[in-house]
Each structure stands twice: as C-alpha cells, then as structure tokens.
Design a protein around this motif. Structure first.
Motif, short mmCIF file in Angstrom:
data_model
loop_
_atom_site.label_atom_id
_atom_site.label_comp_id
_atom_site.label_asym_id
_atom_site.label_seq_id
_atom_site.Cartn_x
_atom_site.Cartn_y
_atom_site.Cartn_z
N LEU A 63 -11.65 -12.06 7.55
CA LEU A 63 -10.49 -12.92 7.73
C LEU A 63 -9.60 -12.39 8.86
O LEU A 63 -9.62 -11.20 9.16
N ILE A 64 -8.80 -13.28 9.43
CA ILE A 64 -7.82 -12.86 10.42
C ILE A 64 -6.50 -12.56 9.72
O ILE A 64 -6.05 -13.33 8.86
N VAL A 65 -5.90 -11.42 10.09
CA VAL A 65 -4.63 -10.99 9.49
C VAL A 65 -3.50 -11.41 10.43
O VAL A 65 -3.53 -11.09 11.62
N MET A 98 -7.12 -10.26 18.14
CA MET A 98 -7.76 -9.05 18.67
C MET A 98 -8.32 -8.21 17.53
O MET A 98 -7.73 -8.12 16.46
N ILE A 99 -9.47 -7.59 17.81
CA ILE A 99 -10.15 -6.76 16.80
C ILE A 99 -9.80 -5.29 17.05
O ILE A 99 -9.93 -4.79 18.17
N PHE A 100 -9.36 -4.60 15.98
CA PHE A 100 -8.99 -3.18 16.06
C PHE A 100 -9.75 -2.40 14.98
O PHE A 100 -10.12 -2.98 13.95
N GLY A 113 -15.93 -6.18 4.73
CA GLY A 113 -16.72 -4.95 4.63
C GLY A 113 -16.85 -4.21 5.96
O GLY A 113 -17.47 -3.15 6.02
N LEU A 114 -16.27 -4.74 7.03
CA LEU A 114 -16.36 -4.08 8.34
C LEU A 114 -15.28 -2.98 8.46
O LEU A 114 -14.29 -2.99 7.74
N GLY A 115 -15.47 -2.06 9.39
CA GLY A 115 -14.49 -1.01 9.65
C GLY A 115 -13.41 -1.45 10.62
O GLY A 115 -12.58 -0.65 11.05
N PRO A 228 -19.20 -12.27 12.40
CA PRO A 228 -20.03 -12.87 11.35
C PRO A 228 -19.83 -14.37 11.20
O PRO A 228 -20.79 -15.09 10.89
N GLY A 229 -18.60 -14.85 11.44
CA GLY A 229 -18.35 -16.28 11.26
C GLY A 229 -19.17 -17.16 12.18
O GLY A 229 -19.37 -18.35 11.92
N MET A 230 -19.69 -16.59 13.28
CA MET A 230 -20.38 -17.38 14.29
C MET A 230 -21.79 -17.76 13.91
O MET A 230 -22.43 -18.56 14.58
#
Ligand code: AMP
Ligand code: MG
Length: 334
Positions: A63-65, A98-100, A113-115, A228-230
């Motif tokens: 999910l996006i936060v 953005m992914i961090f 479940g991702l880091g 994963p959503g893609m």
C-alpha cells in the motif's frame, strides 16, 4: 463487514468524524487529487488488514502511505536520498509516490512483506486535512474492489464499498483521475514503476529517468516484478476491453466494421454518436475520464469496449499503462 455505509460531503464535521473512525482502526474512503483512497492508520496492523478484506486485494500488493507534512516522513523510512528530497520539494503535495527503505514503524502488512515503503504527500486539501487531524500516516489504495476501475467520484466508491466500510467522504470529482506516479531510486536513476500525473519528462530535470519494462510489457508468468501491483489484471469493467492502434477516421471505420454487437468505442475527441463516446482530446482529459467511462460500460451492460490508442508519452503513458491492464494486454493492430 456489515456496515451501514454513509456518504457525506467534505466539511469540518465529516473531517472530524473521519479522523475519529480512523483513530479507532476503522476504514474511511477519502478524496484525493488522483483517485478516491480507502484509508486506514498505516501503523496499525489490524486496521490495515481490513483494507485487504474490504477490497479483496492480494496480500502481496503493498500500500501507499500518505502523509500531510514533511515532518511525517523521517520516522517512516531509514534513508532519504538527495534526489528524493529534491523531488519532494518540487512535486509534493502532488501525484508522486517514492519508495524508501522502511523503518520498523511500518508493519509488514502495509509494505506487502517488502523491506521498502511507498510514501506520498497528496495535494488534495481534503486528504491533507484528514491526515493532519489524525496525526498519523494513512495507508490508502484506490477505494475500488480489487481488479475494478479505480473510483474518481464518491458514487463510484459507494458502488463498490457499500456495506464494507462505515464512511465515505465526498470531495467531488478527482482532478487527475489516475493513480500517482510511483518511482524508486536505482543505480543513481529515477526508476518509474508506474506512470501517473508526474511524467517522465517532468522528472528528467532531476536525474536520469528509466521507465520499468512492466509499464508497457506484460510480465512473464511467475516473473518477479519490482512493483507487485503491476502484475495483476486491473482496472477492468466486466466488458472485454481492446486497445485499437488506429486514430481518428481509421479508428472509427475499424469500430464500425468490427462486427461486435454490444459495444462502446472510446475515441480521442470523437463525436458522440451511435456507440461512440469521447474520452478526450488530450492525455490529461483522457486520464481524468478513463475510469468513469470504463465503469459506464458496465452500467450500459455492453460486452465490448474498443479504445483508441492514446499517446504514449507524457501523461499519455499513464493512460496507456492503465488501458493495457484493463484490456489484459489485448492490442489490435490495424
Ligand atoms: P494502489 O494501492 O492501487 O495505489 O497501488 C499501489 C502501487 O504501488 C502498487 O502498484 C504497488 O505495487 C506499488 N507499491 C507500493 N509499495 C511499494 C513498494 N514498497 N515497492 C514497490 N512498489 C510498491
Ligand atoms: Mg488500485
């Protein structure tokens, strides 16, 4: 899940009620500038689990936060690259995620479940007021049943979520109409995982931009994808959707000769007659109308939707990416 779902206008009172429900670990559908979001306290594992249940969303789809101020970011992440700081300054609030690397505060359910964790600051005043009032970040995927077109009006949310959540805040039609651009930072590059309102062209001012191959290509079965959503069929009405690689008159003629009996055809700037509907001349208008038109196909009960190929650059890339998934990658070459 057996709620008496209420749909209320965005005002002082409904903002307070939304914040109160969210603080108690309940779900609330909220307007944003991209699409309507199904929000929960991003740091509350039990609350976030309810999102997956209400949507029927696969557990491995993170999910996006959503945050409402820059001060909310550092506790959620382990590191903020300089490029991310520059992009935040330029494009937040706005449709950029953005992914961090994630901190321990983010539960595994939220990150699938991702880091890593995906973070965005919306520009929508309603969204920011609700987050601000809560004082904690909100995990919020699109407020549709998993697989369906994303909701761009509160009525769309009601169609999918009636009985599944207690409250929907009506903030009118979404301005952008497709989900945010998602980027990660790889080998010093800005890597686009999902195209959206902040385009590759806009990002290229801030570094070398790369578009992930999954944006326009169908992932191989069992292939590991970065976002994963893609990998899922997505954004689909019940009707079969086809993207037709032809423009203007050639598109119109193909549709007339196609032989489909129960259809609508979405043309770029088309005259609205017979089974033709106009999905907009520019990619910005197309993005804003697309999901509502895909839902309309279901309302009309047609079996087939033919869509004129959009531009594949700028905002058009976001339209093309959503259409490919709605069409399960069926493109008709003329
Ligand atoms: P939605 O919930 O519909 O807005 O979709 C969120 C999108 O962001 C999905 O395509 C996810 O795969 C992607 N996403 C969220 N978190 C991450 C992450 N940590 N890494 C990569 N992609 C992510
Ligand atoms: Mg979604």
């Amino acid at each position: 899940m057996n709620y008496d779902t209420r749909l209320v206008p965005y005002d002082r009172e409904s903002i307070s009620e939304a914040a109160e429900l969210l603080s108690r670990g309940e779900l609330v559908a909220i307007p944003t500038e991209t699409v309507y979001g199904l929000a929960a306290d991003a740091l509350n594992e039990n609350a976030v689990k309810k999102i997956f249940l209400a949507k029927g969303r696969p557990q491995d789809n993170p999910l996006i936060v959503h945050i409402s101020s820059m001060e909310m970011l550092p506790p959620l992440v382990r590191e903020i690259p300089d490029t991310a700081k520059a992009l935040a300054e330029r494009f937040w609030g706005g449709p950029l995620t953005m992914i961090f690397p994630k901190s321990d505060k983010i539960p595994g359910v939220t990150s699938g479940g991702l880091g890593t964790v995906a973070v965005r600051m919306p520009s929508s005043e309603a969204a920011r007021e609700i987050i601000g009032k809560c004082g904690f970040p909100l995990a919020a995927p699109s407020a549709n049943l998993s697989g369906k077109p994303s909701p761009t009006t509160a009525r769309h949310v009601f169609e999918d979520m009636n009985g599944r959540i207690p409250l929907i805040i009506d903030g009118g039609e979404c301005a952008v109409g497709v989900e945010s651009t998602v980027v990660c930072f790889k080998d010093g590059r800005i890597h686009i995982l999902r195209p959206g309102g902040i385009t590759a062209e806009m990002l290229s001012e801030f570094g070398k931009v790369e578009v992930d191959k999954a944006v326009t290509a169908q992932p191989e079965k069992d292939e590991r994808v970065l976002s994963p959503g893609m990998k899922y069929k997505h954004y689909s009405p019940k009707a079969d959707v086809y993207v037709v690689n032809a423009h203007g008159r050639a598109f119109e003629e193909y549709c007339r000769r196609s032989g489909y009996e129960s259809l609508i055809a979405l043309g770029a700037g088309a005259a609205e007659k017979d089974f033709f509907l106009d999905y907009g001349k520019t990619p910005e208008i197309q993005a804003q109308r697309l999901f509502a038109l895909l839902r309309k196909a279901d309302e009309l009960g047609v079996e087939t939707v033919l869509v004129e190929m959009p531009e594949r650059s700028g905002m058009g890339l976001a339209v093309y990416n959503r259409l490919l998934r709605a069409a399960a990658f069926r493109v008709i070459e003329i």
